[in-house]
Design an enzyme around this catalytic site. Structure first.
Site, PDB file in Angstrom:
ATOM      1  N   CYS A 125      19.579  71.333 -16.043  1.00 44.30           N
ATOM      2  CA  CYS A 125      18.660  71.057 -17.153  1.00 44.30           C
ATOM      3  C   CYS A 125      19.375  70.672 -18.444  1.00 44.30           C
ATOM      4  O   CYS A 125      18.724  70.248 -19.403  1.00 44.30           O
ATOM      5  CB  CYS A 125      17.772  72.275 -17.400  1.00 44.30           C
ATOM      6  SG  CYS A 125      16.905  72.824 -15.914  1.00 44.30           S
TER       7      CYS A 125
ATOM      8  N   HIS B 166       9.325  68.477 -18.407  1.00 46.44           N
ATOM      9  CA  HIS B 166      10.774  68.631 -18.284  1.00 46.44           C
ATOM     10  C   HIS B 166      11.360  67.761 -17.175  1.00 46.44           C
ATOM     11  O   HIS B 166      11.613  68.230 -16.077  1.00 46.44           O
ATOM     12  CB  HIS B 166      11.085  70.117 -18.028  1.00 46.44           C
ATOM     13  CG  HIS B 166      12.520  70.435 -17.797  1.00 46.44           C
ATOM     14  ND1 HIS B 166      13.552  69.817 -18.484  1.00 46.44           N
ATOM     15  CD2 HIS B 166      13.115  71.333 -16.952  1.00 46.44           C
ATOM     16  CE1 HIS B 166      14.703  70.317 -18.065  1.00 46.44           C
ATOM     17  NE2 HIS B 166      14.464  71.231 -17.136  1.00 46.44           N
TER      18      HIS B 166
ATOM     19  N   CYS C  17      18.851  76.452 -21.493  1.00 45.99           N
ATOM     20  CA  CYS C  17      19.384  77.107 -20.301  1.00 45.99           C
ATOM     21  C   CYS C  17      19.453  76.062 -19.194  1.00 45.99           C
ATOM     22  O   CYS C  17      18.864  74.991 -19.307  1.00 45.99           O
ATOM     23  CB  CYS C  17      18.486  78.266 -19.877  1.00 45.99           C
ATOM     24  SG  CYS C  17      16.792  77.745 -19.471  1.00 45.99           S
TER      25      CYS C  17
END
Length: 436
Positions: free
Chosen positions: A99, A392, A422
């Site tokens: 991510c 996302h 994160c």
């Protein structure tokens, strides 16, 4: 606090972000259904170059990332260069940090500029949850390899006769950590229980994210950084993110069942970020190069830091480890920040990190610091909403956050901003940005 580590070239030039752009983000299997990540990357890079007003021949390098990689295009960066009319001599390579992938792309470009190996480069990422690498079972994969080496039809038939019906079924991409078998949502549940994050607080943060994102679109604050996308068959334009719930309520959120721990959980589809398609990119160069080209800086990269922690517990606390490092390297404190933008993978993860930011115990026991970096002023936090609302696309989120934070700092008259995320594998990223 450790000694500041200035991000400057040997000539004293700062690292400039001249422009940033993204596609509208779309939920899985909606607006970009059937559009692979490489095409989304081409769309955003082409438009970024057009808007920046510089010749593509001037781009020395393109660093791009993709988390859910397609076997037929393993180097998405090079495919984007070849598919956008850029010079074939433009260097290009791909990165992956889950991510935090486009954070890594930006960091790599910054390091190349500091080293003097490039003057102008593009960093970014793209992901599609709608076009996935659907695989085959290990048994079938092995049989296909062996069959390719078989010399006769009878040998091939003998190999295939050993397969069972279940061996022929398609295999979807794994959603769990390779090393632990844990899903991200499992870790979010663990963190919610460990740090006392209630369902009500998670739902409230999710609602806040959607409300602020909806307001940002309504006020027109995102129009300059989100392009209009056209995809085959080009019948309609994609103008806005389609995940934002403009009129949702806490009562609606409360009706949803837990998604991971069905009996005792609190993490739901509403207080988690959804699977999303999209792409984002930023144009970077040295300060002197920007001046020579007459390009005003959108902002500067002041510092960055990455972290790695245990994957069995608290895997999503990366921001709490990376942020203190980034602050130290920038020579500032949390109180000096004008804006704080944290990736909202889950409301539980976000709220747990906010608690750790303010925890002296965490600072002493986990970071070896005498005190916490401080409590976050929520009037500075995710002021335009976050990933729960926008969605996302894994590799694109960092570039979205960087561009969004720089534009919002400029709208407010300047200042310092933190972007932090994160990432799977117990990774974390943090960057300090500055707008004068």
């Amino acid at each position: 606090m450790s000694k500041p580590l200035p991000l400057v070239t040997r000539q004293g030039d700062r690292i400039v972000i001249v422009n940033g752009l993204r596609t509208p983000f779309a939920k899985q299997a909606t607006a970009y259904h059937g559009v692979p990540a490489v095409d989304l990357g081409k769309i955003v890079v082409s438009e970024l170059l057009a808007r920046s007003g510089i010749s593509s021949e001037l781009i020395d390098q393109l660093v791009f990332g993709q988390v859910v990689q397609m076997p037929e295009a393993p180097n998405i960066a090079r495919e984007i260069v070849l598919g956008t009319g850029m010079s074939v001599h433009t260097d290009a390579y791909s990165v992956s940090r889950a991510c935090a992938t486009s954070f890594q792309a930006v960091a790599n470009v910054a390091e190349s500029i500091i080293a003097g190996s490039v003057d102008i480069a593009i960093a970014g990422g793209a992901d599609s949850s709608s076009v996935l690498p659907i695989g085959v079972s290990k048994a079938l994969a092995r049989t296909l390899v062996d069959a390719n080496k078989a010399r006769s039809l009878s040998q091939k038939l003998k190999l295939f006769s050993r397969l069972r019906l279940r061996d022929l079924l398609p295999v979807a991409p794994a959603v769990a950590e390779y090393s632990t078998g844990l899903r991200m949502g499992d870790t979010a549940e663990q963190m919610a229980k460990t740090y006392g994050i209630s369902r009500e607080d998670q739902d409230a943060l999710a609602l806040r994210s959607h409300q602020l994102a909806a307001e940002a679109w309504q006020q027109g604050w995102l129009h300059d950084e989100v392009m209009t996308a056209y995809i085959p068959p080009y019948r309609e334009a994609i103008i806005e993110d389609n995940n934002i719930r403009k009129d949702s309520t806490l009562a609606q959120y409360a009706k949803l069942r837990p998604a991971f721990d069905r009996q005792h959980g609190s993490v739901t589809a509403a207080n988690s970020t959804p699977l999303t398609d999209g792409a984002a990119a930023v144009l970077m160069m040295s300060e002197s190069k920007a001046k020579a080209l007459g390009l005003p800086p959108l902002g500067y990269l002041r510092s960055f830091a990455f972290s790695a922690i245990d994957v069995w517990q608290d895997m999503l606390l990366g921001p709490s480890y990376a942020t203190p490092l980034a602050l130290d390297r920038a020579g500032i404190t949390l109180a000096d920040l004008t804006l704080i933008d944290m990736h909202e993978a889950f409301a539980a993860q976000t709220l747990a990190n906010l608690k750790m930011f303010a925890s002296d115990t965490f600072a002493r026991e986990k970071l070896g610091r005498s005190q916490a970096i401080g409590e976050v002023d929520m009037s500075k936090f995710n002021v335009l909403g976050g990933s729960i609302a926008y969605g996302h696309p894994f590799a694109a989120t960092g570039a979205r956050m960087i561009t969004q934070t720089l534009n919002e700092l400029r709208r407010r008259g300047g200042g310092l901003g933190l972007t932090t995320a994160c990432a799977a594998g117990g990774l974390g990223a943090a960057m300090i940005l500055e707008v004068e």
